[in-house]
Design a protein around this motif. Structure first.
Motif, PDB file in Angstrom:
ATOM      1  N   LEU A  25       0.831  -1.211   0.000  1.00 36.77           N
ATOM      2  CA  LEU A  25       0.000   0.000   0.000  1.00 36.77           C
ATOM      3  C   LEU A  25       0.863   1.257   0.000  1.00 36.77           C
ATOM      4  O   LEU A  25       0.475   2.287  -0.544  1.00 36.77           O
ATOM      5  N   ILE A  26       2.033   1.142   0.649  1.00 35.66           N
ATOM      6  CA  ILE A  26       2.918   2.298   0.804  1.00 35.66           C
ATOM      7  C   ILE A  26       4.028   2.290  -0.246  1.00 35.66           C
ATOM      8  O   ILE A  26       4.234   3.269  -0.958  1.00 35.66           O
ATOM      9  N   SER A  27       4.727   1.156  -0.337  1.00 35.21           N
ATOM     10  CA  SER A  27       5.978   1.146  -1.101  1.00 35.21           C
ATOM     11  C   SER A  27       5.798   1.313  -2.611  1.00 35.21           C
ATOM     12  O   SER A  27       6.450   2.171  -3.214  1.00 35.21           O
ATOM     13  N   LEU A  28       4.923   0.517  -3.220  1.00 35.28           N
ATOM     14  CA  LEU A  28       4.823   0.563  -4.685  1.00 35.28           C
ATOM     15  C   LEU A  28       4.299   1.898  -5.204  1.00 35.28           C
ATOM     16  O   LEU A  28       4.931   2.503  -6.089  1.00 35.28           O
ATOM     17  N   PRO A  29       3.183   2.439  -4.669  1.00 30.49           N
ATOM     18  CA  PRO A  29       2.732   3.754  -5.156  1.00 30.49           C
ATOM     19  C   PRO A  29       3.776   4.842  -4.943  1.00 30.49           C
ATOM     20  O   PRO A  29       3.972   5.697  -5.818  1.00 30.49           O
ATOM     21  N   ALA A  30       4.452   4.812  -3.786  1.00 31.25           N
ATOM     22  CA  ALA A  30       5.468   5.840  -3.491  1.00 31.25           C
ATOM     23  C   ALA A  30       6.622   5.765  -4.484  1.00 31.25           C
ATOM     24  O   ALA A  30       7.121   6.801  -4.957  1.00 31.25           O
TER      25      ALA A  30
END
Length: 244
Positions: A25-30
């Motif tokens: 939820l955090i790593s890929l979009p960021a």
């Protein structure tokens, strides 16, 4: 500057991922917002997750909260499921993969309100037809799509009356085994940007260690609400990203 950002992205994502799954939820979009190529971002996540998930499992194992026997039972189920999922993915349209992901996560969310599976048990992991089918199915899901596989595994362990820390250890070794194979694939095809991947990996290792320590402080009754929030966020993110 981007190395520091990636360190903290890995730190935040893996802290959440260790506690309740859903670190993607955090790593890929960021990482995509930072302008990294999609395959390089996914590959970096797989490499970082391989190392960090094993590090968190090892801490839990060292404290005798999970056994090698249990881990070695989980690994072949998730590995064969992941391989099967990879084969299936090559035949499935992306739209179907997304629908399957949303249906599975919604089912897990709804069933979390049924029964009294709250990580308050003390059972060891035992292979039954039901548990084997569930973990093999999650392995397939991980191979086909991926986001939320750790969260789904925690729901399964809760229903088996396994304690929260043992469930975290088993879900981490599952993530390790599925990401290990994927990492080899990404490395062999030259998709890895190593300086950025190492920065993410160092943050992920730090986050994994914090996640394990926070997991020890969480009361069993607080785990389910966190899982439910992560599940809803996963469903919303997948729906918005692909249908928005």
């Amino acid at each position: 500057m981007e190395y520091i950002m990636l360190y903290f992205i890995g730190f935040a994502a893996t802290t959440l991922g260790t506690l309740a799954g859903g670190g993607g939820l955090i790593s890929l979009p960021a990482m995509l917002l930072m302008g990294l190529p999609v395959h390089s971002a996914i590959g970096a996540n797989k490499v970082a997750n391989t190392v960090s998930s094993f590090s968190s499992f090892f801490v839990i194992y060292k404290n005798k909260e999970v056994t090698v026997k249990e881990a070695l039972t989980v690994v072949p189920l998730s590995l064969t499921g992941g391989i099967t999922g990879g084969v299936i993915a090559s035949y499935l349209k992306e739209e179907w993969m997304i629908i399957i992901a949303i249906v599975l996560l919604t089912f897990a969310f709804v069933t979390s309100f049924l029964g009294k599976a709250d990580f308050d048990g003390s059972e060891s992991f035992r292979v039954t037809k039901k548990s084997a089918a569930s973990l093999y199915g999650i392995g397939i899901y991980d191979g086909v799509f991926g986001p939320g596989s750790g969260t789904l595994a925690l729901y399964v362990y809760a229903r088996m009356k396994i304690s929260y820390l043992r469930a975290v250890g088993l879900s981490r070794i599952m993530i390790f085994s599925s990401c290990f194979g994927a990492s080899i694939s990404y490395i062999s095809t030259g998709k890895i940007i190593w300086p950025l991947t190492i920065a993410l990996m160092l943050g992920s290792i730090s986050g994994a260690q914090l996640g394990v320590r926070l997991a020890r402080k969480l009361k069993a009754k607080h785990v389910k609400p966190i899982l439910r929030v992560v599940t809803v966020l996963l469903i919303v993110q997948i729906a918005v990203e692909y249908f928005g």
